[in-house]
Design a protein around this motif. Sequence first.
Motif, mmCIF file in Angstrom:
data_model
loop_
_atom_site.group_PDB
_atom_site.id
_atom_site.type_symbol
_atom_site.label_atom_id
_atom_site.label_comp_id
_atom_site.label_asym_id
_atom_site.label_seq_id
_atom_site.Cartn_x
_atom_site.Cartn_y
_atom_site.Cartn_z
ATOM 1 N N PHE A 1 0.833 -1.203 0.000
ATOM 2 C CA PHE A 1 0.000 0.000 0.000
ATOM 3 C C PHE A 1 0.871 1.258 0.000
ATOM 4 O O PHE A 1 0.610 2.215 -0.737
ATOM 5 N N VAL A 2 1.921 1.236 0.813
ATOM 6 C CA VAL A 2 2.856 2.360 0.860
ATOM 7 C C VAL A 2 3.547 2.520 -0.487
ATOM 8 O O VAL A 2 3.695 3.639 -1.004
ATOM 9 N N ILE A 3 3.952 1.391 -1.068
ATOM 10 C CA ILE A 3 4.582 1.435 -2.388
ATOM 11 C C ILE A 3 3.629 2.039 -3.419
ATOM 12 O O ILE A 3 4.026 2.832 -4.279
ATOM 13 N N GLY A 4 2.341 1.663 -3.329
ATOM 14 C CA GLY A 4 1.344 2.181 -4.255
ATOM 15 C C GLY A 4 1.205 3.693 -4.169
ATOM 16 O O GLY A 4 1.108 4.377 -5.194
ATOM 17 N N VAL A 5 1.191 4.223 -2.948
ATOM 18 C CA VAL A 5 1.081 5.672 -2.756
ATOM 19 C C VAL A 5 2.310 6.387 -3.337
ATOM 20 O O VAL A 5 2.189 7.431 -3.991
ATOM 21 N N ILE A 6 3.490 5.803 -3.116
ATOM 22 C CA ILE A 6 4.724 6.387 -3.660
ATOM 23 C C ILE A 6 4.666 6.412 -5.195
ATOM 24 O O ILE A 6 5.062 7.394 -5.830
ATOM 25 N N VAL B 1 -4.402 5.827 -9.461
ATOM 26 C CA VAL B 1 -5.136 5.247 -8.333
ATOM 27 C C VAL B 1 -5.245 3.730 -8.491
ATOM 28 O O VAL B 1 -5.297 2.985 -7.509
ATOM 29 N N ASN B 2 -5.235 3.264 -9.733
ATOM 30 C CA ASN B 2 -5.346 1.825 -9.998
ATOM 31 C C ASN B 2 -4.164 1.026 -9.462
ATOM 32 O O ASN B 2 -4.266 -0.189 -9.284
ATOM 33 N N ILE B 3 -3.037 1.682 -9.234
ATOM 34 C CA ILE B 3 -1.847 0.973 -8.769
ATOM 35 C C ILE B 3 -2.107 0.271 -7.440
ATOM 36 O O ILE B 3 -1.693 -0.876 -7.227
ATOM 37 N N VAL B 4 -2.811 0.951 -6.542
ATOM 38 C CA VAL B 4 -3.141 0.347 -5.247
ATOM 39 C C VAL B 4 -4.004 -0.888 -5.451
ATOM 40 O O VAL B 4 -3.828 -1.904 -4.769
ATOM 41 N N ALA C 1 -12.106 0.088 -10.021
ATOM 42 C CA ALA C 1 -10.922 -0.461 -9.360
ATOM 43 C C ALA C 1 -11.038 -0.357 -7.844
ATOM 44 O O ALA C 1 -10.683 -1.285 -7.106
ATOM 45 N N LEU C 2 -11.540 0.781 -7.361
ATOM 46 C CA LEU C 2 -11.718 0.954 -5.920
ATOM 47 C C LEU C 2 -12.783 -0.001 -5.380
ATOM 48 O O LEU C 2 -12.633 -0.571 -4.288
ATOM 49 N N PHE C 3 -13.848 -0.196 -6.150
ATOM 50 C CA PHE C 3 -14.881 -1.145 -5.747
ATOM 51 C C PHE C 3 -14.328 -2.569 -5.742
ATOM 52 O O PHE C 3 -14.716 -3.396 -4.913
#
Length: 416
Positions: A300-305, A338-341, A399-401
């Motif tokens: 998750f941290v990697i995704g935000v970065i 945002v899709n990365i997460v 993606a979020l769903f």
Amino acid sequence: MNLKEAIKLLKSNVEVVSNYTYMTILQVVNSFFYILIYPFVISAIGVESYGLYVYAASISTYFFVLVSFGFDIHAAKLVSIDQKDNVLHVKILSTVTAAKLILALVSISVGVVLYAIVPFVESNKALFTICFSNILSSVFLPTWYFHGVQKMKIVTFIQLIAKFLSLPIIYMVLSRDPVVDAYALIVVATSIAASLLAFLSALMMMKEKLVMPSLGDVSKMMKDSQPFFWSSATNTFKQKSVEVIIGSLFGMTTLAVYDLAYKIFSVPSLLASNINAAIFPKLVKGADRTIINKIIKVEFVIGVICMISVGVAGYWVIQVINIPGMQDAHFLSMLLSVNIVTYLVVGSHIYFIYVPRDRYDLVLNNQVVSVLTFYLLSVVFLWLYWDVYSVVSALVGSALFEIMYSYYLVRRVERY
């Protein structure tokens, strides 16, 4: 832990890191390669023609996925379990190749029908035929084998060499004959040649000859891989439908802008999403839930970065490319990031929970819900605001769903 066990553990971790590194290099350089030549190609063939190429390639990807049929995950799992059995490996290679050839014939039959009933395809027959031919690279590219034996560096070197050798060819050909068909032909021919070389390399590593698989073996391989096919098919259908919808509703120029945005987004997203695939061979026999939770938190941290990197690097990519009308690509890439997460979180569930427990049905369920959500949101958002941002927002919303639904499925799995 004694010295021998410590060395074995260290070696295992080094193999995981090495596998991830080569998998990432392969895909990142592939994306970066097309960003590198983007300004020249656009200036040579024009934005409209390039958008047409993206449109044709998107349609052809549906057939590419049909031929791939989800074999990559299932076959990689079989090889990962027993990485030293070359007789088993060549049997799997023979079976997968035979199955892909059958599916390629089916694809060709469907393609012929499309030429006959779709005027737009018929009027751009040469371009669509060239892009369609890329299914041959799917037939012969045994990425699953190199992934399973953790030798991704081999297929990485093969594809990188092919890409760099094609670079001067692209410049020479388009300088003399700046047409989209010529560009498509070079890209597809490079892909097919690299796949054939990788296929021969896999055979040399196995030190065995191909065998004639029985229809029963082919049928079983397709049956076992089917859940992955439906999963990859629905996911690809969603991703490529974005391009088809944008091209059909907003034109090929807008599609070219979206394609640049996707290329900017794809570089950091590939850096992140390959983590799960690289760890997969080591955790295929099952992983402790605590370990999986730790992996997800780190990812998750990697995704935000990665999302931040898209915003920063994307701006400079647009400035360097400096093509008029492409500024929206930066904002679209930030939205896509945002899709990365989702790739990381849902990917960890698939690789470390669903697959080890043979719950392939949940992989499919998750993707089906995601694609249905995408179409529903697309209709709603386009009704509210007729713009390309509505389509991309629908993709991000689905993606979020997908993350929320995947957590629901995980809890259902662990309840039994």
